[in-house]
Design a protein around this motif. Structure first.
Motif: not given
Length: 93
Positions: A79-87
């Motif tokens: 979930d944190d990985v996807y948050h970083v990617i989206i940002g």
């Protein structure tokens, strides 16, 4: 937003392992309309994309977030990985 995943899935030989590679792959997928919608969002509202964009990433060629990409994002929780990617995608747009 993800109508082109099958085409992208065929084009890629290996999943991206860096944040810039991941953003580049996502930019190939999204229409100009999708890119405009994401770029127009406030940073505080990006969390709303988590429930739509993260599953799309998971179901596409980027479905196996490997340890190199997790390390590049500075986290090992998907979930944190996807948050970083989206940002990163939002900042690029």
């Amino acid at each position: 937003m993800t109508k082109n995943w099958p085409a992208l899935k065929l084009e890629l030989t290996a999943p991206p392992v860096t944040i810039p590679e991941t953003v580049e792959h996502l930019l190939l997928v999204f229409s100009n309309e999708d890119k405009l919608a994401i770029s127009a969002m406030n940073q505080e509202d990006l969390y709303n994309l988590h429930f739509t964009l993260s599953p799309a990433i998971q179901n596409g060629r980027l479905n196996q977030v490997d340890s190199q990409l997790r390390a590049a994002c500075g986290t090992y929780h998907p979930d944190d990985v996807y948050h970083v990617i989206i940002g990163a995608l939002w900042r690029t747009l």
